[in-house]
Design an enzyme around this catalytic site. Structure first.
Site, PDB file in Angstrom:
ATOM      1  N   LYS A 212      20.329  42.422  69.232  1.00 46.50           N
ATOM      2  CA  LYS A 212      21.325  43.222  69.986  1.00 46.50           C
ATOM      3  C   LYS A 212      20.803  44.604  70.353  1.00 46.50           C
ATOM      4  CE  LYS A 212      21.896  43.148  65.540  1.00 46.50           C
ATOM      5  NZ  LYS A 212      22.293  42.415  64.387  1.00 46.50           N
TER       6      LYS A 212
ATOM      7  N   VAL B 232      25.784  38.923  69.468  1.00 46.46           N
ATOM      8  CA  VAL B 232      27.130  39.416  69.127  1.00 46.46           C
ATOM      9  C   VAL B 232      27.899  38.328  68.375  1.00 46.46           C
ATOM     10  CG1 VAL B 232      29.314  40.321  70.019  1.00 46.46           C
ATOM     11  CG2 VAL B 232      27.185  40.820  71.239  1.00 46.46           C
TER      12      VAL B 232
ATOM     13  N   GLY C  16      27.327  36.880  65.527  1.00 44.72           N
ATOM     14  CA  GLY C  16      26.568  35.889  64.748  1.00 44.72           C
ATOM     15  C   GLY C  16      26.745  34.498  65.314  1.00 44.72           C
TER      16      GLY C  16
ATOM     17  N   GLU D 296      21.017  44.955  58.479  1.00 41.87           N
ATOM     18  CA  GLU D 296      19.852  45.231  59.326  1.00 41.87           C
ATOM     19  C   GLU D 296      18.702  45.738  58.457  1.00 41.87           C
ATOM     20  OE1 GLU D 296      19.911  44.713  62.837  1.00 41.87           O
ATOM     21  OE2 GLU D 296      21.611  43.668  62.015  1.00 41.87           O
TER      22      GLU D 296
ATOM     23  N   ASP E 182      25.458  49.300  64.865  1.00 38.29           N
ATOM     24  CA  ASP E 182      25.312  47.879  65.197  1.00 38.29           C
ATOM     25  C   ASP E 182      26.567  47.382  65.927  1.00 38.29           C
ATOM     26  OD1 ASP E 182      23.935  45.137  64.630  1.00 38.29           O
ATOM     27  OD2 ASP E 182      25.962  44.878  63.865  1.00 38.29           O
TER      28      ASP E 182
ATOM     29  N   LYS F 197      27.116  46.050  69.900  1.00 38.51           N
ATOM     30  CA  LYS F 197      27.784  44.779  70.201  1.00 38.51           C
ATOM     31  C   LYS F 197      28.978  44.985  71.128  1.00 38.51           C
ATOM     32  CE  LYS F 197      26.274  42.552  65.921  1.00 38.51           C
ATOM     33  NZ  LYS F 197      26.565  42.448  64.491  1.00 38.51           N
TER      34      LYS F 197
ATOM     35  N   GLY G 148      24.187  36.465  58.865  1.00 39.65           N
ATOM     36  CA  GLY G 148      23.604  35.499  57.937  1.00 39.65           C
ATOM     37  C   GLY G 148      22.655  34.556  58.643  1.00 39.65           C
TER      38      GLY G 148
HETATM   39  N1  HSE Z   1      23.631  43.303  60.451  1.00 36.97           N
HETATM   40  C1  HSE Z   1      24.404  42.495  61.338  1.00 36.97           C
HETATM   41  C2  HSE Z   1      25.796  42.352  60.766  1.00 36.97           C
HETATM   42  C3  HSE Z   1      23.741  41.162  61.503  1.00 36.97           C
HETATM   43  O1  HSE Z   1      25.954  42.620  59.569  1.00 36.97           O
HETATM   44  O2  HSE Z   1      26.708  41.992  61.487  1.00 36.97           O
HETATM   45  C4  HSE Z   1      24.376  40.279  62.556  1.00 36.97           C
HETATM   46  O3  HSE Z   1      24.328  40.862  63.827  1.00 36.97           O
END
Ligand code: HSE
Length: 417
Positions: free
Chosen positions: A103, A130, A132, A188, A199, A203, A300
């Site tokens: 992302k 976005v 997962g 991350e 993050d 997204k 994950g």
């Molecule tokens: N570090 C991100 C989260 C990973 O915890 O959502 C998935 O994008």
């Protein structure tokens, strides 16, 4: 199957190793679905994996992928915008399609990568960037083709949602919860991106760019994360029938874009309050469809890898590439978060709760709804209320007056009622 699609994976970390594993396990299924033979040929990583079942596929040399004419799809699971940028650009220039979970790359360089992909007739797609494993990007592209989207709202970061869940239900300390999220492969490489909301910000910028098909620069969005959320804040949420969640939201109103990332107070009986652990939830409001909520694992190894593989299968199936109308020099202006209309939760510490409540009513009249504090210790020294929809700028003025009249405003955040 005569046709063959040959795949390389760059980065054998949490997501990349999951992609390799799914590609190997589901080789027959994905090939059958795509109508061609999908073969994993190379894995790029700087480390050695002598015990891996893929030991013969590893290389440390990017040229082994770039110059291999047989490789036509590459999964970029390196992350960040350093070598990932250089490699993605070179691959697209060679006409090799790139699918990614990155992302940071999409939010920072999506316009440029899509333009290069367009010039070279290949794909740059990013379902895993976005939500997962939630298929939100494909859904926005396909199912929302006839919709005017008004608002997107959601829990977009699995790490912080996992941490907040642990802190609330198990009383886990912030650092321990973060360490646990890291061990589970949610966080991350630099978890500052998670806990400070960056993050989630990338997204929501990607979702906004897709929703209104104009590029939204994540750097224009106001962000606050969960690093300042304390056990005492969580106790306040508990005592007032709320749950704290980190939420990203964007709204188009009269051709003005509002977007922000912040912790919010969610009423316990709201469906968002039940989104726990590494799950994400994304609510899309549009004119014909009204509200539609998407829920699933937001972080994950396997959920994210599954989304990457779904993109590989899309490319292998021969779907026409989609390039979006994003232009880095024509970004949509994001209005100041001071102008964001929302309900708000406010908690005021005071020596005189009767006087404080009277002050709240005097200042906000019918706009304030008092909340009973269900904790005997807290209730003797505080009042709590939610406001009806108002803009943050107006609320700040009211809070200044309230502090003069009634006591210390201990906590104020947008509310989801
Ligand atoms: N570090 C991100 C989260 C990973 O915890 O959502 C998935 O994008």
């Amino acid at each position: 199957m005569a046709r063959k699609v040959t795949v390389a994976v760059m980065g054998y970390g949490v997501v990349g190793s999951g992609v390799c594993s799914i590609l190997a396990d589901r080789q027959a299924k994905t090939s059958q679905y795509a109508g061609c033979d999908i073969q994993l040929k190379r894995i790029l990583d700087v480390k050695d994996y002598p015990d891996s079942i893929f030991v013969n596929l590893f290389t440390k040399n990017f040229e082994d992928i770039l110059e291999d004419a047989e490789i036509n799809v590459v999964a970029e699971c390196i992350g960040g915008t350093g070598v990932a940028y250089k490699f993605t650009k070179a691959l697209l220039e060679k006409g090799k399609s790139v699918v990614t979970s990155n992302k940071a790359m999409v939010a920072a360089h999506g316009c440029e990568m899509l333009e290069i992909a367009k010039q070279n007739g290949c794909h740059y797609i990013f379902e895993a960037a976005v939500g997962g494993g939630i298929p939100i990007i494909r859904t926005l592209r396909n199912s929302y083709a006839c919709e005017n989207i008004n608002e997107i709202f959601g829990i977009l970061n699995g790490t912080t949602n996992y941490m907040l869940t642990k802190m609330r239900y198990e009383g886990t300390d912030y650092n321990e919860a973060l360490e646990d999220a890291r061990k589970k492969g949610y966080a991350e490489a630099d978890p500052t991106d998670d806990v400070e909301g960056y993050d989630a910000c990338r997204k929501i910028a990607i979702l906004a760019s897709l929703a209104w098909n104009r590029f939204v620069d994540y750097k224009d969005i106001d962000v606050s994360g969960i690093s300042k959320i304390t056990a005492a804040d969580i106790a306040i949420a508990n005592a007032t029938g709320n749950v704290i969640k980190l939420v990203g939201r964007c709204r188009m109103d009269n051709d003005k874009l509002y977007a922000m990332v912040s912790p919010v107070m969610v009423r316990e009986d709201n469906p968002l309050a039940g989104v726990n652990e590494s799950y994400n939830s994304i609510l899309v409001n549009s004119d014909n469809l009204d509200n539609c909520m998407f829920y699933g694992r937001g972080a994950g190894r396997f959920p994210t890898a599954s989304a990457v593989v779904s993109d590989i299968v899309d490319v292998a199936s021969g779907l026409s590439p989609i390039y979006y109308n994003w232009k880095a020099d024509e970004t949509v202006k994001v209005e100041s978060s001071d102008e964001f209309y929302s309900e708000f939760f406010v908690y005021v510490e005071t020596d005189d709760t009767v006087k404080a409540e009277a002050s709240v009513k005097e200042l906000l009249r019918s706009k304030a709804q008092m909340i009973e504090i269900q904790d005997n210790e807290l209730k003797t020294g505080a009042v709590a209320f939610t406001t009806s929809k108002m803009c943050y700028r107006d609320l700040k003025v009211t809070l200044g007056l309230l502090a003069d009249m009634a006591g210390k405003v201990r906590l104020c955040m947008p509310a989801v009622i």
